[in-house]
Every structure is written in C-alpha cells, then in structure tokens.
Design an enzyme around this catalytic site. Structure first.
Site, mmCIF file in Angstrom:
data_model
loop_
_atom_site.group_PDB
_atom_site.id
_atom_site.type_symbol
_atom_site.label_atom_id
_atom_site.label_comp_id
_atom_site.label_asym_id
_atom_site.label_seq_id
_atom_site.Cartn_x
_atom_site.Cartn_y
_atom_site.Cartn_z
ATOM 1 N N ASN A 10 1.108 2.421 -16.184
ATOM 2 C CA ASN A 10 0.560 3.767 -16.009
ATOM 3 C C ASN A 10 1.678 4.616 -15.416
ATOM 4 O O ASN A 10 1.985 4.485 -14.234
ATOM 5 C CB ASN A 10 -0.658 3.720 -15.078
ATOM 6 N N LYS A 12 1.700 7.688 -14.846
ATOM 7 C CA LYS A 12 1.217 8.837 -14.052
ATOM 8 C C LYS A 12 2.005 10.090 -14.467
ATOM 9 O O LYS A 12 2.331 10.221 -15.642
ATOM 10 C CB LYS A 12 1.304 8.524 -12.562
ATOM 11 N N HIS A 95 -9.316 6.684 -13.410
ATOM 12 C CA HIS A 95 -8.333 6.305 -12.388
ATOM 13 C C HIS A 95 -8.721 6.989 -11.075
ATOM 14 O O HIS A 95 -9.197 8.132 -11.078
ATOM 15 C CB HIS A 95 -6.928 6.728 -12.815
ATOM 16 N N GLU A 97 -7.052 8.421 -8.920
ATOM 17 C CA GLU A 97 -6.405 9.715 -8.681
ATOM 18 C C GLU A 97 -7.159 10.836 -9.401
ATOM 19 O O GLU A 97 -7.271 11.943 -8.883
ATOM 20 C CB GLU A 97 -4.934 9.646 -9.130
ATOM 21 N N GLU A 167 -8.632 -1.587 -9.162
ATOM 22 C CA GLU A 167 -7.523 -1.015 -8.405
ATOM 23 C C GLU A 167 -8.014 -0.568 -7.026
ATOM 24 O O GLU A 167 -8.538 0.547 -6.890
ATOM 25 C CB GLU A 167 -6.953 0.201 -9.132
ATOM 26 N N GLY A 173 0.238 2.475 -4.784
ATOM 27 C CA GLY A 173 1.427 3.214 -4.361
ATOM 28 C C GLY A 173 1.784 3.024 -2.900
ATOM 29 O O GLY A 173 2.604 3.768 -2.366
ATOM 30 N N SER A 213 0.240 -1.750 -6.481
ATOM 31 C CA SER A 213 1.513 -2.304 -5.992
ATOM 32 C C SER A 213 1.901 -3.629 -6.643
ATOM 33 O O SER A 213 2.463 -4.508 -5.987
ATOM 34 C CB SER A 213 1.483 -2.415 -4.455
HETATM 35 P P1 13P Z 1 1.215 1.357 -8.159
HETATM 36 O O1 13P Z 1 1.556 0.154 -9.028
HETATM 37 O O2 13P Z 1 2.325 2.352 -8.094
HETATM 38 O O3 13P Z 1 0.662 0.944 -6.845
HETATM 39 O O4 13P Z 1 0.047 2.123 -8.934
HETATM 40 C C1 13P Z 1 -1.055 1.413 -9.358
HETATM 41 C C2 13P Z 1 -1.859 2.269 -10.238
HETATM 42 O O5 13P Z 1 -2.484 3.217 -9.796
HETATM 43 C C3 13P Z 1 -1.863 1.968 -11.687
HETATM 44 O O6 13P Z 1 -2.836 2.701 -12.353
#
Ligand code: 13P
Length: 248
Positions: A10, A12, A95, A97, A167, A173, A213
């Site tokens: 992903n 982002k 997601h 976010e 997740e 992150g 992560s």
């Molecule tokens: P990270 O791997 O950067 O923690 O992000 C995970 C994520 O949100 C994947 O959709």
C-alpha cells in the site's frame, strides 16, 4: 485446504508517475515469484504507469479507494468502472486512514464492497482496533462488529474470493509491530467470525492478511502463522525490501 499467499504493498500518498515507472523497473526481478500473489496498491494517478511497467509480470495492480456509485457528480472520486477499464484487479477498502480522515463508515464500506464485486474487483477490506480499544479488552468484539457490518448481505461466493486485512491502528507506521501471537489471535477470530456468518468452507477460503509495520525482518514469522495468509505492507513497500517480504 491451502490458500495462496498474497502480499500487497500500500503505497499510500507516495510516488509520482515517473517514480512509479522507475521503482517498478527495479522491483520487477525482485518479486518474480508465482507462488505468491503480488499486488501494488498505488495512488490513482499512478495506476496507468504502473500497469505499463508491470506488463508481462506476475505483479497485479490495486487501487487504494473507490466510490460506491457508477459515476456522477462526485468531484475527486474514482469510479469502479474506471479501475477495471485500466486493468486494476484489487481495491483496498476501509483502510483506517480513510476511516479516520475521510470519515468512511461501515455503512459506506458495505456499499463499496458490494459495488467492487459487481465489477469483478477483489476488495482488500481493512479492519483494526485502536490502542485504546485494545487496552480496554474489546479488540475482538470491535473487529467482529466491523466485519459483520462491512459484509452485511455479501454472499459467501464473494467472501471466498476476497481478502481481509487485519491492521491494528497502533501498529501502522509506528514501527511497533503486533507480535505474531497477537496478530494470529485476531486473524483466527476473523476466520471464526466468517465461519459463524457463512460456513467453515467459506472461512477456509477467505484470505486474511496482517498489516502494520511489516518489514523484511518480521514478515517470515508473521506470515507463518496458520491464519495469516500474507501481508499488507505500507512503508516497506516503497523500498526494494518489498522483494524480501514477498519471498520470505
Ligand atoms: P506500515 O507498514 O507503514 O506500518 O503501514 C501499514 C499499512 O497501513 C498498510 O496498509
């Protein structure tokens, strides 16, 4: 029954179209592995260059969001038919976010999941708890609620084809990965929830990823858990290390 593993990146809001082309050229030989489904979920503007750069490879392209209507007056949105016309196979839905910053509710996500299937797109449906919810001990109840709401009225034949990504929000992150035991506990509970709503057979087929992560050092242990069928990778999917995660 063995489920094919699926590792998705992903990106982002990262990578310009030019960077997409250059990065995929480097990544291609590193993820040349047909034992795993490899997906890159890229920003909408990178979909076309990503399709071109991955032609003839085992890499599939995914989107990070999609509207639940066919088309219309929704400025800034992207329609399902636009994704399929471009050759997109997967779409991340829900997601955390987007749930947080774009106020996506379970009701809206339910519409998006159904619309994705109408167009033959495979949703990667995300769920996950906050640290506060984990500390209160309500993680499993909360995840079950998300799954039940997001899949309301979705038939078993569709659920068997989809991907669910667990997740935990506190692990995204932050560099703080869930332990393999914590990740497995929730992924197993998701599978049990699917068995409860549908059947054991459907639960055996649905693929469940862990995300939060994930990196080249921790992926192997996470992905070797019985109910974890791969990962949804954020930061580490922007580096050649993604190849190591795919191959672990
Ligand atoms: P990270 O791997 O950067 O923690 O992000 C995970 C994520 O949100 C994947 O959709």
């Amino acid at each position: 029954m063995s489920r094919k593993r699926i590792v998705a990146g992903n990106w982002k809001m990262n990578m310009t179209p030019a960077e997409t082309t250059a990065f995929i050229a480097k990544l291609r030989p590193l993820v040349d592995n047909t034992e795993v489904d490899v997906v890159l979920c890229v920003p909408a503007i990178d979909i076309i260059p990503a399709m071109t750069a991955t032609r003839g490879t085992n890499i599939e392209i995914g989107a990070q969001n999609m509207h639940f209507e066919e088309n219309g007056a929704y400025t800034g949105e992207i329609a399902p038919g636009m994704l399929t016309d471009a050759g997109v196979k997967y779409v991340i839905l829900g997601h955390s976010e987007r749930r947080e910053y774009n106020h996506e509710t379970d009701e809206v996500l339910n519409k998006k999941v159904k619309k994705a299937f109408e167009h033959g797109l495979t949703p990667i449906l995300c769920c996950g708890e906050t640290l506060e919810q984990r500390n209160k001990g309500i993680t499993l109840d909360f995840i079950r609620m998300q799954i039940k709401s997001d899949l309301a009225g979705v038939p078993a034949s569709d659920v068997e084809e989809m991907v669910i990504a667990y997740e935990p929000i506190w692990a995204i992150g932050t560099g703080e990965t869930a332990t393999s035991a914590q990740a497995e506990e929730v992924c197993k509970a998701i599978r049990e929830c699917i068995a409860e709503i549908y059947s054991e057979g459907t639960a055996e087929r649905v693929r469940i990823q862990y995300g939060g992560s994930v990196n080249a050092a921790n992926a192997k242990e996470l992905f070797s858990q019985p109910d974890i069928d791969g990962g949804l990778v954020g930061g580490a999917s922007l580096k050649p290390d993604f190849g190591k995660i795919v191959n672990c």
